[in-house]
Design a protein around this motif. Sequence first.
Motif, PDB file in Angstrom:
ATOM      1  N   THR A 236      51.827  40.018  38.573  1.00  0.00           N
ATOM      2  CA  THR A 236      50.459  40.408  39.028  1.00  0.00           C
ATOM      3  C   THR A 236      49.645  39.355  39.574  1.00  0.00           C
ATOM      4  O   THR A 236      49.795  38.214  38.834  1.00  0.00           O
ATOM      5  CB  THR A 236      49.949  41.157  37.637  1.00  0.00           C
ATOM      6  N   GLU A 259      47.729  42.554  47.220  1.00  0.00           N
ATOM      7  CA  GLU A 259      47.971  44.047  47.027  1.00  0.00           C
ATOM      8  C   GLU A 259      48.676  44.544  48.217  1.00  0.00           C
ATOM      9  O   GLU A 259      49.532  45.472  48.472  1.00  0.00           O
ATOM     10  CB  GLU A 259      46.923  44.502  46.684  1.00  0.00           C
ATOM     11  N   MET A 264      51.829  43.569  45.627  1.00  0.00           N
ATOM     12  CA  MET A 264      51.629  43.300  44.305  1.00  0.00           C
ATOM     13  C   MET A 264      50.661  43.926  43.739  1.00  0.00           C
ATOM     14  O   MET A 264      49.646  44.327  44.443  1.00  0.00           O
ATOM     15  CB  MET A 264      51.367  41.773  44.218  1.00  0.00           C
ATOM     16  N   LYS A 265      50.612  44.187  42.230  1.00  0.00           N
ATOM     17  CA  LYS A 265      49.390  44.618  41.531  1.00  0.00           C
ATOM     18  C   LYS A 265      48.241  43.574  41.594  1.00  0.00           C
ATOM     19  O   LYS A 265      48.685  42.285  41.601  1.00  0.00           O
ATOM     20  CB  LYS A 265      49.778  44.792  40.265  1.00  0.00           C
ATOM     21  N   GLU A 267      44.551  42.042  40.245  1.00  0.00           N
ATOM     22  CA  GLU A 267      43.319  42.198  39.377  1.00  0.00           C
ATOM     23  C   GLU A 267      42.442  41.166  39.315  1.00  0.00           C
ATOM     24  O   GLU A 267      42.806  39.950  39.296  1.00  0.00           O
ATOM     25  CB  GLU A 267      43.997  42.494  38.016  1.00  0.00           C
TER      26      GLU A 267
END
Length: 343
Positions: A236, A259, A264-265, A267
Amino acid sequence: MSAEKREIDWENLGYGYIKTDYRYISYWKDGAWDEGTLTEDNQLHISEGSTALHYGQSCFEGMKAYRTKDGRINLFRPDQNAKRMQKSCERIMMPAFPEEQFLEAIQAVVKANESWVPPYGSGSTLYLRPFVIGVGDNLGIKPATEYIFSVFAVPVGLYFKGGLTPSNFIISDYDRAAPQGTGAAKVGGNYAASILPGQDARKRNFSDAIYLDPATHTKIEEVGSANFFGVTKDGTFVTPYSPSILPSITKYSLLYLAEHYLGMKAEERDVYVDNLDEFSEAGACGTAAVISPIGGIQTKDGFHAFHSETEVGPVTQKLYDLLTGIQFGDVEGPEGWIRKVEI
């Protein structure tokens, strides 16, 4: 004169001031900005009562112009710099400079200094510094009576000496900004506050200081004058969130690329200094730094190493290649991210 014909070692440029040919200047008086003009004069002539000198009424932006393989020149998301500068102006009660005029000023300065744009493949770029300052005959803590908007250009190399080689940082005991203060605005006072801790860090052989959140001193906020990012062990991409962090255009670009391009994730959330073990890679990002891998961080409890102190991590490398590829025109970026300078 082309960039190649200037007697400059483009591959080994430092990160310092060089006087180029032209800069743009506009004045705000009687409630309006004038049309602005290019000038060869790199000296500002201002009143001794200017609020920028006494009360810190000043803000700035940082952006770059990139030479492409075919010799053209790219600007990377300049509209976002224009919008962020408007927010900075509003935070310290300065008149916002119009977005379209901002973009026209940037284009004019790049075109007028086209021979200073480093050649493709040199690793160097033309750094652009737009700024707004309060000027005029003032006394007392209140908004200025007059303002100056200006843009100058300087060819630059790498901000951190190691470039894409990992370097180490140290957690600072100092605060970069106050809770509910001006941390989210790109104002001069934030950077004045970072000079001493940054110098202390370099004296101890670290690249720069890392600042924690000013309220609790438990969460990472900024890395010197850049933003922090980490890649967790489960893949992440993470960047810190805080109301006292400057909203970095590079950071938000990397969040999007991680992303939408790497799958990918991604955040934006709290990054606790006591939980660095969650990250396999870490780095600093920003217009000046681009991406600088972090080899390790010195905390009060000891030294925490990431992927490697000598080699860049695989995700960091992919993100760097993507970002710089888009900036230099080698990779197709999202719509609207690149604005061409018509020479």
